[in-house]
Design a protein around this motif. Structure first.
Motif, PDB file in Angstrom:
ATOM      1  N   PHE A   1       0.883  -1.167   0.084  1.00 24.97           N
ATOM      2  CA  PHE A   1      -0.034  -0.275   0.162  1.00 24.97           C
ATOM      3  C   PHE A   1       0.850   1.186  -0.088  1.00 24.97           C
ATOM      4  CE2 PHE A   1      -1.784   3.367   2.789  1.00 24.97           C
ATOM      5  CZ  PHE A   1      -2.513   3.782   2.127  1.00 24.97           C
ATOM      6  N   LEU A   2       1.777   1.187   1.050  1.00 20.27           N
ATOM      7  CA  LEU A   2       2.622   2.543   0.996  1.00 20.27           C
ATOM      8  C   LEU A   2       3.630   2.762  -0.328  1.00 20.27           C
ATOM      9  CD1 LEU A   2       3.604   2.367   4.900  1.00 20.27           C
ATOM     10  CD2 LEU A   2       2.208   3.882   3.773  1.00 20.27           C
ATOM     11  N   LEU A   3       4.080   1.695  -0.686  1.00 18.19           N
ATOM     12  CA  LEU A   3       5.029   1.711  -1.849  1.00 18.19           C
ATOM     13  C   LEU A   3       4.145   2.314  -2.938  1.00 18.19           C
ATOM     14  CD1 LEU A   3       7.187  -1.450  -1.495  1.00 18.19           C
ATOM     15  CD2 LEU A   3       8.024   0.789  -1.599  1.00 18.19           C
ATOM     16  N   ALA A   4       3.068   1.614  -3.441  1.00 24.63           N
ATOM     17  CA  ALA A   4       2.114   1.882  -4.395  1.00 24.63           C
ATOM     18  C   ALA A   4       1.611   3.458  -4.308  1.00 24.63           C
ATOM     19  CB  ALA A   4       1.096   1.032  -4.492  1.00 24.63           C
ATOM     20  N   LEU A   5       1.245   3.930  -3.103  1.00 27.78           N
ATOM     21  CA  LEU A   5       0.744   5.269  -2.703  1.00 27.78           C
ATOM     22  C   LEU A   5       1.813   6.226  -3.005  1.00 27.78           C
ATOM     23  CD1 LEU A   5      -1.774   6.389  -1.890  1.00 27.78           C
ATOM     24  CD2 LEU A   5      -0.830   6.477   0.499  1.00 27.78           C
ATOM     25  N   VAL A   6       3.160   6.099  -2.446  1.00 26.40           N
ATOM     26  CA  VAL A   6       4.464   6.910  -2.780  1.00 26.40           C
ATOM     27  C   VAL A   6       4.560   6.909  -4.399  1.00 26.40           C
ATOM     28  CG1 VAL A   6       6.651   7.221  -2.585  1.00 26.40           C
ATOM     29  CG2 VAL A   6       5.183   6.686  -0.459  1.00 26.40           C
ATOM     30  N   GLY A   7       4.498   5.843  -5.208  1.00 30.51           N
ATOM     31  CA  GLY A   7       4.795   5.795  -6.423  1.00 30.51           C
ATOM     32  C   GLY A   7       3.781   6.563  -7.278  1.00 30.51           C
ATOM     33  N   GLY A   8       2.620   6.388  -6.815  1.00 31.73           N
ATOM     34  CA  GLY A   8       1.483   6.946  -7.669  1.00 31.73           C
ATOM     35  C   GLY A   8       1.656   8.705  -7.355  1.00 31.73           C
ATOM     36  N   ALA A   9       1.823   8.981  -6.139  1.00 34.72           N
ATOM     37  CA  ALA A   9       2.183  10.409  -5.801  1.00 34.72           C
ATOM     38  C   ALA A   9       3.268  11.024  -6.672  1.00 34.72           C
ATOM     39  CB  ALA A   9       2.593  10.614  -4.357  1.00 34.72           C
ATOM     40  N   LEU A  10       4.358  10.252  -6.716  1.00 36.39           N
ATOM     41  CA  LEU A  10       5.728  10.676  -7.462  1.00 36.39           C
ATOM     42  C   LEU A  10       5.173  10.777  -8.879  1.00 36.39           C
ATOM     43  CD1 LEU A  10       8.478   8.622  -6.047  1.00 36.39           C
ATOM     44  CD2 LEU A  10       8.279  11.117  -5.665  1.00 36.39           C
ATOM     45  N   ALA A  11       4.294   9.684  -9.595  1.00 33.95           N
ATOM     46  CA  ALA A  11       4.159   9.935 -10.862  1.00 33.95           C
ATOM     47  C   ALA A  11       3.255  11.050 -11.330  1.00 33.95           C
ATOM     48  CB  ALA A  11       3.297   8.479 -11.310  1.00 33.95           C
ATOM     49  N   VAL A  12       2.297  11.608 -10.314  1.00 34.93           N
ATOM     50  CA  VAL A  12       1.379  12.734 -10.562  1.00 34.93           C
ATOM     51  C   VAL A  12       2.312  13.807 -10.446  1.00 34.93           C
ATOM     52  CG1 VAL A  12      -0.313  13.903  -9.810  1.00 34.93           C
ATOM     53  CG2 VAL A  12      -0.564  11.379  -9.988  1.00 34.93           C
ATOM     54  N   SER A  13       3.161  13.969  -9.734  1.00 41.93           N
ATOM     55  CA  SER A  13       3.989  15.235  -9.576  1.00 41.93           C
ATOM     56  C   SER A  13       4.876  15.285 -10.294  1.00 41.93           C
ATOM     57  CB  SER A  13       4.416  15.279  -7.979  1.00 41.93           C
ATOM     58  OG  SER A  13       5.490  14.275  -7.639  1.00 41.93           O
ATOM     59  N   TRP A  14       5.827  14.211 -11.037  1.00 37.76           N
ATOM     60  CA  TRP A  14       6.746  14.431 -11.764  1.00 37.76           C
ATOM     61  C   TRP A  14       6.475  15.360 -13.273  1.00 37.76           C
ATOM     62  CZ3 TRP A  14       8.147  12.821 -17.026  1.00 37.76           C
ATOM     63  CH2 TRP A  14       9.458  12.740 -17.065  1.00 37.76           C
ATOM     64  N   ALA A  15       7.495  16.099 -13.596  1.00 31.89           N
ATOM     65  CA  ALA A  15       7.382  16.668 -14.655  1.00 31.89           C
ATOM     66  C   ALA A  15       8.502  16.754 -15.514  1.00 31.89           C
ATOM     67  CB  ALA A  15       6.941  18.184 -14.436  1.00 31.89           C
ATOM     68  N   PRO A  16       8.702  16.448 -16.790  1.00 33.10           N
ATOM     69  CA  PRO A  16       9.736  16.388 -17.749  1.00 33.10           C
ATOM     70  C   PRO A  16      10.741  17.608 -17.379  1.00 33.10           C
ATOM     71  CG  PRO A  16       7.857  16.515 -19.103  1.00 33.10           C
ATOM     72  CD  PRO A  16       7.450  16.565 -17.777  1.00 33.10           C
ATOM     73  N   GLY A  17      12.040  17.574 -17.451  1.00 28.96           N
ATOM     74  CA  GLY A  17      12.985  18.712 -17.450  1.00 28.96           C
ATOM     75  C   GLY A  17      12.886  19.287 -18.746  1.00 28.96           C
ATOM     76  N   LYS A  18      13.238  20.612 -18.792  1.00 32.13           N
ATOM     77  CA  LYS A  18      13.326  21.647 -19.762  1.00 32.13           C
ATOM     78  C   LYS A  18      14.867  21.741 -20.186  1.00 32.13           C
ATOM     79  CE  LYS A  18       9.553  24.506 -18.133  1.00 32.13           C
ATOM     80  NZ  LYS A  18       9.179  25.690 -17.480  1.00 32.13           N
ATOM     81  N   ALA A  19      14.961  21.688 -21.670  1.00 33.52           N
ATOM     82  CA  ALA A  19      16.172  21.829 -22.147  1.00 33.52           C
ATOM     83  C   ALA A  19      16.783  23.025 -21.752  1.00 33.52           C
ATOM     84  CB  ALA A  19      16.261  21.696 -23.761  1.00 33.52           C
ATOM     85  N   GLU A  20      18.245  23.156 -21.367  1.00 32.58           N
ATOM     86  CA  GLU A  20      18.888  24.476 -20.857  1.00 32.58           C
ATOM     87  C   GLU A  20      19.072  25.418 -22.240  1.00 32.58           C
ATOM     88  OE1 GLU A  20      22.335  23.597 -18.945  1.00 32.58           O
ATOM     89  OE2 GLU A  20      21.608  22.633 -17.464  1.00 32.58           O
ATOM     90  N   PRO A  21      19.086  26.625 -22.182  1.00 28.89           N
ATOM     91  CA  PRO A  21      19.108  27.363 -23.324  1.00 28.89           C
ATOM     92  C   PRO A  21      20.715  27.488 -23.794  1.00 28.89           C
ATOM     93  CG  PRO A  21      18.276  28.629 -21.310  1.00 28.89           C
ATOM     94  CD  PRO A  21      18.390  27.368 -21.145  1.00 28.89           C
ATOM     95  N   ALA A  22      20.951  27.689 -24.821  1.00 26.92           N
ATOM     96  CA  ALA A  22      22.299  27.727 -25.406  1.00 26.92           C
ATOM     97  C   ALA A  22      23.337  28.449 -24.514  1.00 26.92           C
ATOM     98  CB  ALA A  22      22.449  28.001 -26.794  1.00 26.92           C
ATOM     99  N   GLY A  23      22.933  29.568 -24.227  1.00 25.19           N
ATOM    100  CA  GLY A  23      23.874  30.593 -23.331  1.00 25.19           C
ATOM    101  C   GLY A  23      23.618  30.241 -21.726  1.00 25.19           C
TER     102      GLY A  23
END
Length: 174
Positions: free
Chosen positions: A115-137
Motif C-alpha cells: 500500500f505505502l509503496l504504491a501510494l508513494v509511487g502514484g504520488a511521484l508519478a502525478v508530481s513528476w514533470a519532464p525537465g526543460k532543455a537548457e538554453p544555449a547561453g
C-alpha cells in the motif's frame, strides 16, 4: 593481451551507465519502481504460505483473485510509467486508487508494505514533470553584472572567448 589492445570493458560499462542515467532522467523512474514494487506484495501475500517451525500459516482470503488483479495492475502501471511517460498522470492516479482499494481487498494492502509503496509511487508519478532543455547561453555571465573578482563580464571577452582585438586572452594588463 598486448600493450596496444585497449581495455573495452571500462568504456562500455561507463557508456551503458550514462545511457541508463539519461533514460532514467527522461521519465518518472522512481515512481514506476515504487509502484512496481508495491504491486508485488499485494499480489504475493494472499497466496503465500509461511512456515514457522512445524506450523503453517496461510494468508489466503476470499478476495485472492482481487488481490492478484490489483497487484498485476500495479506492476503494469509501474512499467507504463517507465515506457509511456506521457501517461504518467493517469497511471499515477490509477496507482493511488488501486493502493487505496488494496487496503480493503488484499490483507491491508499487502500488510501496508505494498500500500505505502504504491501510494508513494502514484504520488511521484502525478508530481513528476519532464525537465526543460537548457538554453544555449546557460551559465554565461550577463553583461553589466560583476563577475568573479569584481570585473564586468562584458569586459575582455565575449561568450565565445576573447574579443578579436585582445592579445592577452581577454585579461586587462596594467
Amino acid at each position: 593481451m598486448s600493450a596496444e589492445t585497449p581495455v573495452q570493458s571500462a568504456g562500455n560499462l561507463t557508456r551503458l551507465r550514462l545511457r541508463f542515467r539519461d533514460w532514467r532522467g527522461s521519465r518518472p523512474f522512481w515512481a514506476g519502481l515504487f509502484t512496481l514494487l508495491g504491486g508485488a506484495p499485494i499480489a504475493y501475500f494472499p497466496y503465500a504460505t509461511l512456515q514457522l517451525g512445524t506450523m503453517s500459516i496461510t494468508m489466503s482470503t476470499t478476495a485472492g483473485a482481487g488481490s492478484l488483479i490489483i497487484g498485476v495492475l500495479l506492476i503494469t502501471l509501474g512499467l507504463t510509467m517507465w515506457f509511456q511517460a506521457a501517461t504518467r498522470i493517469f497511471a499515477g492516479v490509477a496507482a493511488i486508487v488501486l493502493a487505496l482499494v488494496s487496503l480493503v481487498i488484499s490483507n491491508i494492502g499487502g500488510f501496508l508494505i505494498g500500500f505505502l509503496l504504491a501510494l508513494v509511487g502514484g504520488a511521484l508519478a502525478v508530481s513528476w514533470a519532464p525537465g526543460k532543455a537548457e538554453p544555449a547561453g546557460h551559465g554565461q555571465q550577463p553583461a553589466g553584472v560583476p563577475g568573479p573578482g569584481g570585473t564586468d563580464a562584458s569586459e575582455g571577452s565575449g561568450p565565445n572567448g576573447p574579443r578579436a582585438g585582445d592579445r592577452d586572452g581577454g585579461h586587462r594588463v596594467g
